[in-house]
Design an enzyme around this catalytic site. Structure first.
Site, PDB file in Angstrom:
ATOM      1  N   HIS A  11      37.084  45.214  49.863  1.00 27.33           N
ATOM      2  CA  HIS A  11      38.113  44.879  48.755  1.00 27.33           C
ATOM      3  C   HIS A  11      39.289  45.786  49.030  1.00 27.33           C
ATOM      4  O   HIS A  11      39.267  46.684  49.780  1.00 27.33           O
ATOM      5  CB  HIS A  11      37.863  45.174  47.475  1.00 27.33           C
ATOM      6  CG  HIS A  11      36.687  44.619  46.595  1.00 27.33           C
ATOM      7  ND1 HIS A  11      35.370  45.106  46.881  1.00 27.33           N
ATOM      8  CD2 HIS A  11      36.684  43.420  45.947  1.00 27.33           C
ATOM      9  CE1 HIS A  11      34.676  44.335  46.106  1.00 27.33           C
ATOM     10  NE2 HIS A  11      35.368  43.349  45.475  1.00 27.33           N
ATOM     11  N   ASP A  45      23.132  42.971  36.773  1.00 27.62           N
ATOM     12  CA  ASP A  45      23.141  43.169  38.313  1.00 27.62           C
ATOM     13  C   ASP A  45      23.156  44.333  38.837  1.00 27.62           C
ATOM     14  O   ASP A  45      24.044  45.392  38.822  1.00 27.62           O
ATOM     15  CB  ASP A  45      24.762  42.719  38.454  1.00 27.62           C
ATOM     16  CG  ASP A  45      25.206  42.080  40.030  1.00 27.62           C
ATOM     17  OD1 ASP A  45      23.994  42.398  40.911  1.00 27.62           O
ATOM     18  OD2 ASP A  45      26.328  42.080  40.212  1.00 27.62           O
ATOM     19  N   HIS A  94      22.851  37.395  41.592  1.00 24.44           N
ATOM     20  CA  HIS A  94      23.644  36.764  40.647  1.00 24.44           C
ATOM     21  C   HIS A  94      22.896  35.504  40.548  1.00 24.44           C
ATOM     22  O   HIS A  94      22.956  34.935  39.242  1.00 24.44           O
ATOM     23  CB  HIS A  94      24.921  36.315  41.168  1.00 24.44           C
ATOM     24  CG  HIS A  94      25.900  37.327  41.566  1.00 24.44           C
ATOM     25  ND1 HIS A  94      27.170  37.240  42.037  1.00 24.44           N
ATOM     26  CD2 HIS A  94      25.913  38.710  41.176  1.00 24.44           C
ATOM     27  CE1 HIS A  94      27.927  38.612  42.054  1.00 24.44           C
ATOM     28  NE2 HIS A  94      27.101  39.358  41.630  1.00 24.44           N
ATOM     29  N   ASP A 138      22.344  45.339  41.905  1.00 26.62           N
ATOM     30  CA  ASP A 138      22.501  45.226  43.462  1.00 26.62           C
ATOM     31  C   ASP A 138      21.603  46.479  44.351  1.00 26.62           C
ATOM     32  O   ASP A 138      22.386  47.268  44.765  1.00 26.62           O
ATOM     33  CB  ASP A 138      24.093  45.936  43.362  1.00 26.62           C
ATOM     34  CG  ASP A 138      25.058  45.091  42.879  1.00 26.62           C
ATOM     35  OD1 ASP A 138      24.883  43.922  43.286  1.00 26.62           O
ATOM     36  OD2 ASP A 138      26.126  45.353  42.442  1.00 26.62           O
ATOM     37  N   GLU A 160      32.367  33.142  45.577  1.00 24.48           N
ATOM     38  CA  GLU A 160      30.915  33.598  45.171  1.00 24.48           C
ATOM     39  C   GLU A 160      30.626  33.534  43.943  1.00 24.48           C
ATOM     40  O   GLU A 160      31.377  33.955  43.038  1.00 24.48           O
ATOM     41  CB  GLU A 160      31.013  35.344  45.408  1.00 24.48           C
ATOM     42  CG  GLU A 160      29.838  35.862  45.042  1.00 24.48           C
ATOM     43  CD  GLU A 160      29.773  37.456  45.444  1.00 24.48           C
ATOM     44  OE1 GLU A 160      29.280  38.372  44.778  1.00 24.48           O
ATOM     45  OE2 GLU A 160      30.771  37.751  46.325  1.00 24.48           O
ATOM     46  N   GLU A 170      25.112  35.433  46.251  1.00 22.64           N
ATOM     47  CA  GLU A 170      24.638  36.680  45.946  1.00 22.64           C
ATOM     48  C   GLU A 170      23.166  36.596  45.202  1.00 22.64           C
ATOM     49  O   GLU A 170      23.223  35.922  44.107  1.00 22.64           O
ATOM     50  CB  GLU A 170      25.397  37.471  45.516  1.00 22.64           C
ATOM     51  CG  GLU A 170      24.609  38.986  44.956  1.00 22.64           C
ATOM     52  CD  GLU A 170      25.694  40.195  44.430  1.00 22.64           C
ATOM     53  OE1 GLU A 170      25.244  40.816  43.459  1.00 22.64           O
ATOM     54  OE2 GLU A 170      26.783  40.109  45.004  1.00 22.64           O
ATOM     55  N   ASP A 194      25.736  43.757  49.759  1.00 24.79           N
ATOM     56  CA  ASP A 194      26.379  44.150  48.917  1.00 24.79           C
ATOM     57  C   ASP A 194      25.319  44.788  47.815  1.00 24.79           C
ATOM     58  O   ASP A 194      24.657  44.138  47.008  1.00 24.79           O
ATOM     59  CB  ASP A 194      26.593  43.029  48.083  1.00 24.79           C
ATOM     60  CG  ASP A 194      27.724  43.100  46.868  1.00 24.79           C
ATOM     61  OD1 ASP A 194      28.005  44.195  46.634  1.00 24.79           O
ATOM     62  OD2 ASP A 194      28.014  42.267  46.159  1.00 24.79           O
ATOM     63  N   ASP A 220      25.539  37.566  50.324  1.00 23.61           N
ATOM     64  CA  ASP A 220      25.572  38.867  49.882  1.00 23.61           C
ATOM     65  C   ASP A 220      24.158  39.176  49.425  1.00 23.61           C
ATOM     66  O   ASP A 220      23.540  39.140  48.364  1.00 23.61           O
ATOM     67  CB  ASP A 220      26.384  39.196  48.377  1.00 23.61           C
ATOM     68  CG  ASP A 220      27.643  39.443  48.989  1.00 23.61           C
ATOM     69  OD1 ASP A 220      27.964  39.314  50.030  1.00 23.61           O
ATOM     70  OD2 ASP A 220      28.473  39.735  47.917  1.00 23.61           O
TER      71      ASP A 220
END
Length: 439
Positions: A104, A310, A274, A312, A235, A271, A342, A299
């Protein structure tokens, strides 16, 4: 000198040691970058990327606890630590042996008190990034803009009810696209972290969707204006932080893009964590996006579906990676997209080596998934069974349905002549048993 500082002391470039034992976690046992499968190197099928925000900006803090990951690159002023962080990241990429990274804008450089100051910070840090990319050959898989963390975006960015906020988001994306061109990014991702609603009572859904579409159209025009050669990706995510987010899942995004005439300008960055938040299986959105020619990148993380948020985590389930890689190989690869981790080490995994162990384990898991997928495809058993299951569409009335020339009158005439169809078994358990043979 800071330029020569080593952050991961005692850790060499990670080797490929297929004979390593179960306790040897600082080597690849399955990921062999140069190994050729179906005419392509393993590294080119997988196109691994390390994400900047979790791996180098993450602190281990969560809503219930303070930071636990105290990294040596987080010392000094914001700009000093940003430079240290970047050098640490490139040391990590090089030792791990990956060719791509993602970030980012606000991960790379600290946000200033004005847009101009933020842009100057970003220019200075990306000058260093460009230098490090040139020295190492490591590339940017994709850039994205953080349009969700700052308080100005608490009601959204491209869908904000205040056009002043939307304009700020547009200015930030303009700079993000300039940086993407500067660094040679192969993709640019839009993730609508707060593009949705918490209450329908204060939300004009039609207006917000239209504004978001027009925001994307502005980005497309600017991309073309500056000659940026990269793929645009959206995304999906169904919820969190919003109650409902507009980019709910793959089919929601594809429907949105087609409705507003944007489908030729975007693909999807899926992802799996997600996907499971949307109530689907791990591979669902990857399969759906690929089936419609819209899968651009992945991702590569996972979560715990029983938790409902989430998390991750690094992907370690070989069945999941086999399903994903089967889809990717069948569509001919992900390029210019890739598999971006990610994912974040757990807040309890505090050693610097844990960052390596997590990536190595995930890379090996995907390498095993790739090998499994190739065997499934090359053997052709499952594909042959699926082809046979749909064989009635290769001739007669089925062929007319396939090519779109059939009519309801012909359907009726066919049934009057042939009567009730013979129902055949779906053989689900047989397919599952055969799939397990390859794992």
């Amino acid at each position: 000198m800071a330029a020569q500082e080593e952050f991961f002391t005692g850790i060499p470039k990670i080797p490929y040691v297929p004979s390593a034992g179960p306790g040897d976690v600082m080597c690849f046992k399955h990921y062999h970058a140069e190994e050729v499968l179906m005419g392509r190197k393993m590294e080119d099928w997988l196109r691994f990327s390390v994400c900047y925000w979790h791996s180098f900006c993450g602190t281990g803090a969560d809503p219930f606890g303070s930071p636990t990951l105290h990294r040596p690159w987080n010392e000094g002023t914001p700009m000093e630590s940003a430079k240290k962080r970047l050098r640490a990241a490139f040391e990590f990429f090089t030792k791990l042996g990956v060719k791509y990274y993602t970030f980012h804008d606000r991960d790379m450089a600290p946000e200033g008190s004005t847009l101009e100051e933020s842009n100057r910070n970003l220019d200075e840090i990306t000058d260093l990034a460009l230098q490090l990319q040139s020295q190492t050959g490591i590339k940017v898989l994709w850039v994205t803009c953080n349009l969700f963390a700052h308080q100005r975006y608490m009601n959204g960015a491209a869908t904000n009810p205040d056009s002043h906020v939307l304009a700020y988001a547009g200015a930030q994306v303009k700079k993000g696209l300039d940086i993407a061109k500067k660094l040679g990014a192969e993709n640019f991702v839009f993730w609508g972290g707060r593009e949705g609603f918490l209450s329908i009572h204060n939300t004009d859904v039609a207006a917000e969707l239209k504004h978001m579409a027009n925001f994307f159209k502005m980005a497309v025009k600017y991309k073309e204006k500056i000659g940026l050669k990269c793929q645009f990706l959206i995304e999906p995510k169904p919820k969190e932080p919003c109650k409902h987010q507009y980019d709910y899942d793959a089919m929601s995004v594809i429907g949105f893009l087609k409705h507003y005439g944007l489908e030729s300008h975007f693909k999807l960055n899926i992802e799996p964590n997600h996907t499971t938040l949307a109530g689907h299986s791990y591979e669902h959105d990857i399969v759906m996006a690929s089936a419609l020619g819209m899968l651009g990148s992945v991702d590569s993380n996972t979560g715990s579906p029983d938790l409902g948020w989430d998390t991750d985590q690094f992907p370690m389930d070989i069945k999941n990676t086999t399903m994903v890689m089967k889809t990717i190989v069948q569509q001919g690869g992900l390029q210019p997209g890739g598999l971006n981790f990610d994912a974040k080490v757990r807040r309890e995994s505090t050693d610097l080596e844990d960052l390596f162990i997590a990536h190595i384990g995930a890379m090996d898991t995907f390498a095993r998934g790739l090998r499994n997928a190739v065997r499934i495809i090359e053997d052709g058993l499952i594909a042959g069974m699926v082809k046979e299951r749909y064989s009635s569409f290769s001739h007669g009335i089925g062929q007319k349905v396939e090519d779109g020339s059939a009519t309801l009158e012909e359907m009726e005439a066919f049934i009057k002549q042939n009567g009730e169809p013979k129902v055949t078994s779906g053989k689900q358990e047989k397919y599952e048993s055969i799939f397990n043979h390859y794992i």
